[in-house]
Design a protein around this motif. Structure first.
Motif, PDB file in Angstrom:
ATOM      1  N   LEU A  55       7.828   0.296  -5.234  1.00  0.00           N
ATOM      2  CA  LEU A  55       7.577   1.540  -5.944  1.00  0.00           C
ATOM      3  C   LEU A  55       6.123   1.537  -6.393  1.00  0.00           C
ATOM      4  N   CYS A  56       5.392   2.553  -5.965  1.00  0.00           N
ATOM      5  CA  CYS A  56       3.994   2.668  -6.348  1.00  0.00           C
ATOM      6  C   CYS A  56       3.903   3.162  -7.794  1.00  0.00           C
ATOM      7  N   PRO A  57       2.821   2.774  -8.512  1.00  0.00           N
ATOM      8  CA  PRO A  57       2.635   3.322  -9.871  1.00  0.00           C
ATOM      9  C   PRO A  57       2.588   4.849  -9.890  1.00  0.00           C
ATOM     10  N   CYS A  58       2.302   5.503  -8.756  1.00  0.00           N
ATOM     11  CA  CYS A  58       2.289   6.969  -8.719  1.00  0.00           C
ATOM     12  C   CYS A  58       3.700   7.538  -8.638  1.00  0.00           C
ATOM     13  N   GLY A  59       4.697   6.668  -8.433  1.00  0.00           N
ATOM     14  CA  GLY A  59       6.077   7.141  -8.381  1.00  0.00           C
ATOM     15  C   GLY A  59       6.642   7.216  -6.973  1.00  0.00           C
ATOM     16  N   ALA A  70       0.852  -1.187   0.000  1.00  0.00           N
ATOM     17  CA  ALA A  70       0.000   0.000   0.000  1.00  0.00           C
ATOM     18  C   ALA A  70       0.886   1.235   0.000  1.00  0.00           C
ATOM     19  N   CYS A  71       0.493   2.203  -0.820  1.00  0.00           N
ATOM     20  CA  CYS A  71       1.263   3.441  -0.927  1.00  0.00           C
ATOM     21  C   CYS A  71       0.800   4.423   0.152  1.00  0.00           C
ATOM     22  N   ARG A  72       1.748   4.997   0.877  1.00  0.00           N
ATOM     23  CA  ARG A  72       1.379   5.954   1.915  1.00  0.00           C
ATOM     24  C   ARG A  72       1.066   7.332   1.326  1.00  0.00           C
ATOM     25  N   ASP A  73       1.465   7.553   0.098  1.00  0.00           N
ATOM     26  CA  ASP A  73       1.207   8.864  -0.512  1.00  0.00           C
ATOM     27  C   ASP A  73      -0.171   8.935  -1.153  1.00  0.00           C
ATOM     28  N   CYS A  74      -0.508   7.933  -2.011  1.00  0.00           N
ATOM     29  CA  CYS A  74      -1.766   8.012  -2.743  1.00  0.00           C
ATOM     30  C   CYS A  74      -2.801   7.013  -2.232  1.00  0.00           C
ATOM     31  N   GLY A  75      -2.400   6.109  -1.320  1.00  0.00           N
ATOM     32  CA  GLY A  75      -3.352   5.183  -0.730  1.00  0.00           C
ATOM     33  C   GLY A  75      -3.666   3.970  -1.588  1.00  0.00           C
TER      34      GLY A  75
HETATM   35 ZN    ZN Z   1       1.198   5.898  -4.724  1.00  0.00          ZN
END
Ligand code: ZN
Length: 109
Positions: free
Chosen positions: A85-89, A69-74
């Motif tokens: 690495l999240c797909p959001c970068g 789980a990405c902490r930036d975009c959820g």
């Molecule tokens: Zn993300």
């Protein structure tokens, strides 16, 4: 090769609980993010079981995929490699699953 010590601790755990009871099969769960190579575990298992109650036991390995789980975009997403690495970068990613290494079941004679 840290698979040897990992596999040794698995074999020790089974022997300490079951004693001389013959074991038919062992099922392990090795998450894809655990850093443990299933083929190496298979090799070590055969070597380490020789002369124990586990000799000749079949080894089955489940390899559950990783989730994070990405902490930036959820966003939650699947990962097969320990490159977070999240797909959001964002690399600020929490691993939810895939690092586990455990004995799922042991079948005895
Ligand atoms: Zn993300």
């Amino acid at each position: 090769m840290h698979e040897m010590s990992i596999t040794q601790s698995v074999v020790d755990a089974i022997v300490s609980r079951l004693g001389d009871t013959a074991v038919l099969s062992v099922r392990l769960e090795i998450g894809r993010l655990s850093g443990v190579v299933p083929d190496s575990v298979r090799f070590c298992f055969d070597v380490l079981c020789t002369g124990t109650a586990l000799e000749g036991a079949a080894l089955e390995i489940d390899e559950p995929p990783g989730r994070a789980a990405c902490r930036d975009c959820g966003r939650e997403f699947g990962i097969d490699y320990p490159i977070l690495l999240c797909p959001c970068g964002s690399a600020d990613v929490e691993v939810l699953a895939g690092r586990q290494l455990r004995i799922k079941s042991v079948e005895v004679a």
